[in-house]
Design a protein around this motif. Structure first.
Motif, mmCIF file in Angstrom:
data_model
loop_
_atom_site.group_PDB
_atom_site.id
_atom_site.type_symbol
_atom_site.label_atom_id
_atom_site.label_comp_id
_atom_site.label_asym_id
_atom_site.label_seq_id
_atom_site.Cartn_x
_atom_site.Cartn_y
_atom_site.Cartn_z
ATOM 1 N N ASN A 101 58.655 63.185 43.692
ATOM 2 C CA ASN A 101 57.196 63.235 43.597
ATOM 3 C C ASN A 101 56.519 61.980 44.139
ATOM 4 O O ASN A 101 55.296 61.875 44.117
ATOM 5 C CB ASN A 101 56.757 63.440 42.144
ATOM 6 C CG ASN A 101 57.092 64.831 41.633
ATOM 7 O OD1 ASN A 101 57.279 65.751 42.426
ATOM 8 N ND2 ASN A 101 57.185 64.978 40.326
ATOM 9 N N PHE A 102 57.329 61.030 44.603
ATOM 10 C CA PHE A 102 56.779 59.766 45.086
ATOM 11 C C PHE A 102 57.166 59.510 46.536
ATOM 12 O O PHE A 102 58.217 59.956 47.007
ATOM 13 C CB PHE A 102 57.310 58.598 44.231
ATOM 14 C CG PHE A 102 56.836 58.619 42.809
ATOM 15 C CD1 PHE A 102 55.651 57.989 42.443
ATOM 16 C CD2 PHE A 102 57.576 59.274 41.824
ATOM 17 C CE1 PHE A 102 55.217 58.003 41.126
ATOM 18 C CE2 PHE A 102 57.146 59.293 40.503
ATOM 19 C CZ PHE A 102 55.966 58.656 40.151
ATOM 20 N N GLU A 103 56.322 58.774 47.203
ATOM 21 C CA GLU A 103 56.658 58.276 48.530
ATOM 22 C C GLU A 103 57.332 56.922 48.361
ATOM 23 O O GLU A 103 56.856 56.051 47.636
ATOM 24 C CB GLU A 103 55.395 58.130 49.376
ATOM 25 C CG GLU A 103 55.677 57.610 50.783
ATOM 26 C CD GLU A 103 54.409 57.401 51.595
ATOM 27 O OE1 GLU A 103 54.510 56.788 52.678
ATOM 28 O OE2 GLU A 103 53.328 57.815 51.119
ATOM 29 N N TYR B 286 52.303 54.649 44.649
ATOM 30 C CA TYR B 286 51.534 55.515 43.743
ATOM 31 C C TYR B 286 50.048 55.328 44.022
ATOM 32 O O TYR B 286 49.627 54.344 44.639
ATOM 33 C CB TYR B 286 51.852 55.176 42.279
ATOM 34 C CG TYR B 286 51.250 53.875 41.808
ATOM 35 C CD1 TYR B 286 50.006 53.851 41.177
ATOM 36 C CD2 TYR B 286 51.905 52.663 42.002
ATOM 37 C CE1 TYR B 286 49.433 52.658 40.752
ATOM 38 C CE2 TYR B 286 51.352 51.467 41.587
ATOM 39 C CZ TYR B 286 50.114 51.460 40.967
ATOM 40 O OH TYR B 286 49.546 50.282 40.563
ATOM 41 N N PHE C 203 63.034 60.917 42.521
ATOM 42 C CA PHE C 203 61.805 60.299 43.014
ATOM 43 C C PHE C 203 61.071 61.238 43.972
ATOM 44 O O PHE C 203 60.261 60.791 44.794
ATOM 45 C CB PHE C 203 62.127 58.982 43.743
ATOM 46 C CG PHE C 203 62.741 57.935 42.856
ATOM 47 C CD1 PHE C 203 62.000 57.306 41.878
ATOM 48 C CD2 PHE C 203 64.086 57.585 43.011
ATOM 49 C CE1 PHE C 203 62.566 56.337 41.062
ATOM 50 C CE2 PHE C 203 64.662 56.613 42.200
ATOM 51 C CZ PHE C 203 63.902 55.996 41.213
ATOM 52 N N ILE D 147 58.150 52.111 45.211
ATOM 53 C CA ILE D 147 57.690 53.439 44.811
ATOM 54 C C ILE D 147 56.165 53.428 44.894
ATOM 55 O O ILE D 147 55.489 52.764 44.092
ATOM 56 C CB ILE D 147 58.135 53.774 43.372
ATOM 57 C CG1 ILE D 147 59.662 53.663 43.258
ATOM 58 C CG2 ILE D 147 57.655 55.158 42.950
ATOM 59 C CD1 ILE D 147 60.177 53.783 41.828
ATOM 60 N N TYR E 246 52.265 49.773 44.368
ATOM 61 C CA TYR E 246 53.647 50.238 44.296
ATOM 62 C C TYR E 246 54.358 49.668 43.068
ATOM 63 O O TYR E 246 53.884 48.736 42.408
ATOM 64 C CB TYR E 246 54.414 49.870 45.563
ATOM 65 C CG TYR E 246 54.387 48.397 45.917
ATOM 66 C CD1 TYR E 246 55.333 47.507 45.386
ATOM 67 C CD2 TYR E 246 53.428 47.885 46.791
ATOM 68 C CE1 TYR E 246 55.313 46.161 45.712
ATOM 69 C CE2 TYR E 246 53.401 46.546 47.118
ATOM 70 C CZ TYR E 246 54.350 45.687 46.584
ATOM 71 O OH TYR E 246 54.323 44.361 46.911
ATOM 72 N N GLU F 134 50.600 57.749 36.869
ATOM 73 C CA GLU F 134 51.842 58.310 37.417
ATOM 74 C C GLU F 134 53.076 57.647 36.805
ATOM 75 O O GLU F 134 54.194 58.139 36.953
ATOM 76 C CB GLU F 134 51.855 58.183 38.940
ATOM 77 C CG GLU F 134 50.799 59.048 39.634
ATOM 78 C CD GLU F 134 50.727 58.794 41.138
ATOM 79 O OE1 GLU F 134 51.802 58.818 41.783
ATOM 80 O OE2 GLU F 134 49.621 58.553 41.649
#
Length: 418
Positions: free
Chosen positions: A352-354, A370, A350, A368, A336, A375
């Protein structure tokens, strides 16, 4: 006050300096008024001025002779090793300012060591009698350059004794205006490395100026600075190049330019090894993260010379330029990125991110998550913005805090550098 004798200057400064009389006579009216209303800047400035005038050996006759006699190059009394003040034939150049523009703490593997021998220490009146350089690629010597130079002046017995160079050695040698273009061609755009580099750079720059050549723009690294960081006074009694030659048991001649280039190179390479040993051991993803950030910043025309990576005790990599820009965890199953608590979910996109909750010690609003370090490219906008914010804070600290510049210089010799 040039029209007054030395004793007259002393008398004026001692008796009238507390209210700025000497400044008024020099037509420095602003300073005169300041002295009048602050009693010579609370007597401290007055006392300093008295010391200066006592040290000044110049007489009114000297001044008259100086004005009547054409002199090609002159040096200011208070900055004999810093500023060259030249008549209309040669442009005025501030050697200290030029050096500040090019000095660096970067330690590249491709570089050129340089050294000069001279007729003395005065950048104005003394001249180069030998100039040498050795080019290294990946720390291996690939080429060398060395010339004796005719200074068109006789050498003192002291210089002959120190260097072993005689007047007879130089009489048929080329002059510096012939040698410098070859030297400039040899060094190309490589970082220049020298011991007490300020002196070598300023002398070469002064000679370039006298020869009507552009000032060299190469970055300049000083092994004296590196040596003071990596070798303690318990190891060496002082930081002279001669001392390190003995410390390393090097069989090179002293006070000859080419030999000193070899000694300087050896010292530089030892310092470079010590720097590498002090660098944190990063894994491939951590190195890649630094490379990506450097790429992002350079694409946005931002300076990456201070970019460093620091591995924290939590196995999180802090990507910094003195202060941390952001942190990234590349080790373990959970990977992360952490930005500081000023960044909210609404600040940037954000989508596109979990996002996940941070730990209590992470000073961030969220993690964040990844899966691939590439990324990071999707976070270019926030990385650039955080860089700019961080750099502003670092610049303010360096400028406003008394120890700021020294602490920043120490920082540049730590961390992992791409």
């Amino acid at each position: 006050m040039d029209k007054y004798s030395r004793n007259g200057k002393i008398l004026i400064t001692v008796l009238g300096g507390w209210f700025g009389l000497h400044h008024y006579l020099n037509k420095n009216y602003k300073m005169g008024v300041l002295y009048t209303f602050t009693f010579g800047c609370f007597y401290i400035g007055w006392i300093i001025d008295i010391v200066k005038v006592l040290k000044d050996k110049t007489t009114s006759e000297d001044v008259q002779m100086k004005e009547e006699t054409p002199i090609k190059n002159e040096v200011n009394n208070n900055s004999i090793n810093d500023n060259v003040t030249i008549n209309n034939e040669v442009p005025v150049i501030d050697l200290s300012a030029e050096y500040q523009k090019v000095k660096t703490l970067d330690m590249p593997k491709d570089y050129v060591t340089i050294d000069v021998e001279t007729t003395g220490l005065d950048f104005n009146n003394d001249r180069i009698i030998e100039i040498s350089a050795i080019k290294y690629i990946n720390n291996s010597e690939v080429d060398s350059f060395s010339y004796l130079v005719n200074p068109n002046m006789k050498l003192s017995e002291t210089i002959i004794r120190i260097t072993g160079i005689t007047n007879e050695d130089l009489i048929d040698k080329p002059t510096i205006d012939e040698v410098l273009p070859k030297f400039i061609n040899f060094i190309e755009d490589y970082t220049l490395v020298a011991h007490n580099a300020s002196y070598d750079f300023k002398m070469i720059t002064a000679e370039c100026n006298r020869s009507r050549l552009d000032v060299i723009k190469n970055k300049v690294a000083d092994t004296l600075v590196f040596a003071k960081r990596y070798y303690s006074k318990k190891e060496v009694e002082n930081y002279k190049l001669e001392t390190f030659k003995k410390y390393f048991n090097l069989d090179y001649q002293s006070h000859r330019a080419l030999a000193d280039c070899y000694t300087c190179a050896y010292l530089y390479q030892q310092c470079l090894e010590k720097y590498k040993e002090s660098m944190p051991q990063l894994n491939d993803d951590e190195v890649k993260a630094l490379e990506i950030v450097k790429d992002i910043l350079q694409k946005n025309n931002l300076d990456t010379s201070a970019l460093r990576g620091f591995l924290l005790s939590s196995n999180v990599l802090s990507i910094s330029i003195f202060y941390s820009i952001f942190k990234i965890k590349c080790r373990g199953k959970l990977k992360y990125i952490l930005f500081d608590s000023s960044i909210t979910e609404e600040s940037y996109d954000f989508s596109n991110f979990e996002l996940a909750a941070p730990s209590k010690s992470e000073n961030s609003n969220f993690r964040i998550l990844y899966s691939d370090v590439n990324e990071l490219y999707e976070l270019e906008k926030i990385i650039v913005d955080e860089y700019l914010k961080t750099k502003n804070s670092a610049d303010y600290y360096i400028k406003e805090v008394s120890s700021g510049k020294r602490n920043f210089d120490d920082y540049l010799l730590t961390g992992y550098k791409i």
